[in-house]
Design a protein around this motif. Structure first.
Motif, PDB file in Angstrom:
ATOM      1  N   CYS A 131     129.472  68.897  -0.666  1.00 45.60           N
ATOM      2  CA  CYS A 131     128.903  67.540  -0.678  1.00 45.60           C
ATOM      3  C   CYS A 131     128.937  66.919   0.718  1.00 45.60           C
ATOM      4  CB  CYS A 131     129.653  66.666  -1.671  1.00 45.60           C
ATOM      5  SG  CYS A 131     129.256  67.013  -3.403  1.00 45.60           S
ATOM      6  N   ASN A 186     132.374  62.492  -0.841  1.00 46.33           N
ATOM      7  CA  ASN A 186     133.018  63.132  -2.002  1.00 46.33           C
ATOM      8  C   ASN A 186     134.502  63.282  -1.701  1.00 46.33           C
ATOM      9  OD1 ASN A 186     132.129  64.766  -4.625  1.00 46.33           O
ATOM     10  ND2 ASN A 186     133.807  65.885  -3.671  1.00 46.33           N
ATOM     11  N   ASN A 201     137.123  65.496  -8.881  1.00 47.02           N
ATOM     12  CA  ASN A 201     136.448  64.849  -7.754  1.00 47.02           C
ATOM     13  C   ASN A 201     135.935  63.464  -8.121  1.00 47.02           C
ATOM     14  OD1 ASN A 201     135.660  68.014  -7.514  1.00 47.02           O
ATOM     15  ND2 ASN A 201     136.000  67.114  -5.493  1.00 47.02           N
ATOM     16  N   VAL A 240     132.711  60.994  -6.407  1.00 50.30           N
ATOM     17  CA  VAL A 240     131.564  61.068  -5.501  1.00 50.30           C
ATOM     18  C   VAL A 240     130.874  59.708  -5.453  1.00 50.30           C
ATOM     19  CG1 VAL A 240     129.987  61.841  -7.318  1.00 50.30           C
ATOM     20  CG2 VAL A 240     129.487  62.396  -4.922  1.00 50.30           C
TER      21      VAL A 240
END
Length: 710
Positions: free
Chosen positions: A115, A122, A148, A150
């Motif tokens: 990303c 991210n 994660n 984002v």
């Protein structure tokens, strides 16, 4: 820093990470491995991979979807790697892209790297994820997962690439599923058999005008019984499998729903969820949690100023913020403190080495010493926490087994009580059959004796009886005939009632035998779940166990009111009827004697006495026909009760089998706890040694610098 080494214990003792999954979503399956790779080494080049993935994509959402789809489609979860102490560090992105397998931290770091190469903010989030082995009110000492967050178009989302890829769970082997499916599709085959009446010839000879209705019973076919017994010896086994399948359940999830199973060490990344850690541990919503609620969720993001600052901050500032917030959020988790302090110490050490200013160098060395000291202290606390964690799970696991054994003890007592009642009533019908056979022969002998009763008396030479004597005979005869009529009425009414009861019981007993397996269903379901290592704390098991008392109540009432109670009434009626017939026989013999005296006194004709004698013989034959006609019904009830007792014993065998499976589950969990604790403590000992050695080296380096200055 090998993150996997610290996680090994929490995953080993849990016997596997169970990841939620659902059918693949076609919108996320746009790319495949063939679309990306044009050569053998292309997959190892993260930059080139990202360029190919985002080629032709305009917005952040499209770019992220392309990356997410490729990772979840092509990167496999390496379940075995997690347990190997010598496994490579999952943070090595080049290795992940080359081997195309990793664990949860590898998924998170890979998404983070790809990303960022695509220009998308991210963050890798460390925290705790509730899996199938988490129980409400558990104390969480160490986190066990990574996912994660984002930022897309100014909004922050949470997602879990690992759980979107598939899940590891226990399931029956293919062969075991076939065995169980075979039992479901091929129940015991029964054949309907006509019960032969031992008095059939005499019934046909004496009761031809009133034929007895044939009685049937059911018997297992011998071949079906042999096959079922043989198949029942085959072992039923389970295995750990990783079920593949891409799902949108944990893709840009709604924070409120995501927080039911995931909570971050840093509460910032819980986004809109503001609960404290204890509220997360004791949240009963997880008990009722089902993947189905994620199917219709709104994939929404939120604005988060703290998240923006964290994403812009440097690695050192991130580690400090994570350490501070994690310690305040969950005081039990010393692992993240060690992780942060050791990484900060390594950064300070690198800066101290290249620093030329002596004052700044000493400051960095002091900071390094403090960081390594804090890491050493955290590692020692983590070691103590692991011991507490082992004790907690062993005690909890023992309590789970105790819950089932205590519960099943009550169910065993219930079924044992039903078996005792069944045996008691089996003996009752055995007595009725033996007494019925004896009385049948008695009535036949009565008819035979009556036939031999002499009535050929010459009355022409006899003197007439005195009038007083005749009056006494008439008076006694009238009195006994009234008693006889009353007994006949009573016997007829009781026989009708007895016939109704016996017919009902003979039908009900086989209905109970045929539908008896309904009480075995919840135990079989519970056994299948326990084979998958589910226990008495899981909703699926609890829901099944809740149905057992209701099944027992219905089963007990059905037996009580359709079999046991009518059987007791039938026994009482049988005794009343046979006693009344015995009294009737005595009265008939006395009346026959009186009538013969009246014949001697010329008060009764020979034909009248003969007719009276024939009536008594006919009445005895009717008594025989009644009791012989019910003999086959008594026999089929007796056979039905014996069959019912066998099936009731099978339920107790099922309960004992479930206890054995629960003991095996308890053994597996405890063995894994011991193995996991041993491996984790060994790994922690190495880490403590390394940190201690590093701390000693920093102090020695600082000491040498001070000596040079002097």
């Amino acid at each position: 820093m090998n993150f996997r080494k610290y996680l090994i214990f929490i995953f080993v003792f849990r016997l596997g990470i169970l990841f939620s999954q659902a059918p693949a979503d076609p919108d996320l399956l746009e790319y495949s491995d063939k679309d990306i790779h044009t050569g053998k080494r292309t997959g190892a080049d993260a930059v080139r991979l990202v360029k190919k993935l985002i080629k032709g994509k305009s917005g952040e959402q499209e770019k992220f979807d392309a990356i997410f789809t490729w990772v979840t489609t092509n990167i496999k979860y390496n379940y075995s790697e997690f347990y190997l102490p010598t496994a490579s560090n999952p943070e090595q992105i080049s290795r992940i892209l080359k081997t195309k397998n990793t664990i949860c931290l590898g998924y998170a770091n890979l998404m983070d790297t790809l990303c960022k190469l695509a220009g998308i903010a991210n963050v890798t989030v460390y925290g705790y994820a509730k899996d199938e082995f988490f129980d409400i009110h558990d104390t969480v000492y160490i986190h066990n997962h990574a996912w994660n967050a984002v930022r897309l178009d100014g909004l922050w989302y949470v997602y879990d690439a690992t759980w979107s890829k598939g899940k590891v769970e226990y399931e029956l082997t293919r062969f075991s599923r076939r065995v169980i499916r075979w039992f479901e599709r091929h129940p015991d085959k029964l054949k309907k058999k006509k019960l032969r009446n031992r008095f059939s010839r005499r019934i046909k000879y004496m009761c031809g005008e009133t034929p007895v209705t044939p009685v049937f019973y059911y018997k297992r076919r011998w071949l079906s019984q042999i096959i079922h017994n043989w198949v029942g010896l085959l072992p039923i086994r389970t295995r750990k499998v990783f079920k593949k399948g891409i799902t949108k359940d944990y893709y840009l999830s709604e924070p409120r729903l995501f927080a039911l199973t995931h909570i971050s060490d840093d509460p910032t990344w819980n986004l809109s969820d503001t609960r404290n850690f204890r509220a997360f541990e004791t949240d009963s919503a997880y008990f009722y949690f089902s993947d189905s609620i994620l199917k219709s969720q709104n994939h929404q993001g939120i604005e988060c100023a703290d998240c923006d600052l964290y994403a812009k901050a440097g690695i050192k500032e991130r580690l400090k913020a994570l350490n501070m917030k994690s310690s305040a959020f969950n005081k039990h988790n010393h692992f993240i403190t060690n992780l942060c302090e050791e990484q900060i110490g390594i950064i300070n050490w690198k800066q101290a080495i290249v620093e030329k200013d002596s004052l700044s160098q000493m400051q960095f060395l002091d900071s390094t010493t403090a960081s390594f000291s804090n890491a050493y202290y955290s590692l020692r606390k983590t070691k103590d926490d692991l011991k507490s964690l082992v004790l907690m799970h062993k005690v909890k696991n023992k309590h789970k087994m105790s819950l089932l054994l205590t519960d099943n003890k009550m169910h065993t007592l219930f079924m044992s009580g039903r078996i005792r009642l069944t045996i008691k009533h089996t003996q009752t019908y055995s007595i009725l059959m033996s007494q019925g056979g004896a009385y049948a022969h008695t009535y036949l002998k009565k008819a035979s004796r009556t036939k031999r009763f002499k009535i050929n008396i010459r009355t022409d030479k006899l003197k007439p009886y005195p009038e007083k004597t005749l009056n006494a005979i008439h008076k006694d005869l009238e009195k006994k005939e009234l008693q006889l009529d009353s007994l006949q009425t009573l016997i007829h009414a009781k026989q009708t009632e007895f016939d109704s009861l016996i017919i009902g019981v003979s039908l009900n007993i086989w209905q109970q035998v045929n539908y008896h397996d309904s009480i075995s269903v919840p135990f079989n379901k519970s056994i299948n779940l326990r084979r998958q290592l589910k226990d008495n704390y899981k909703k699926t098991v609890i829901d099944i166990r809740k149905t057992i008392p209701g099944c027992e109540l219905t089963y007990g009432n059905n037996l009580k009111y359709t079999v046991y109670q009518p059987s007791e009434e039938a026994l009482i009626l049988f005794k009343v009827i046979t006693s009344a017939i015995k009294n009737k026989t005595k009265l008939q013999n006395e009346c026959l004697q009186y009538n013969r005296e009246l014949l001697r006194a010329k008060e009764l004709s020979y034909d009248g006495l003969k007719q009276y004698k024939d009536d008594i013989i006919k009445d005895s034959e009717l008594d025989f026909c009644w009791i012989a006609g019910n003999y086959s019904r008594l026999a089929t009830i007796w056979i039905g009760l014996k069959t019912l007792k066998t099936k009731q014993s099978h339920v107790i065998d099922l309960i004992n089998h479930e206890n054995d499976i629960e003991r095996h589950r308890h053994y597996l969990v405890n063995r894994s706890v011991q193995y996991g604790s041993r491996e984790a403590l060994k790994s922690l000992s190495f880490e403590i040694r390394d940190v201690k050695k590093a701390l000693k080296g920093v102090r020695q380096y600082r000491k040498n610098i001070l000596k040079k200055k002097r």
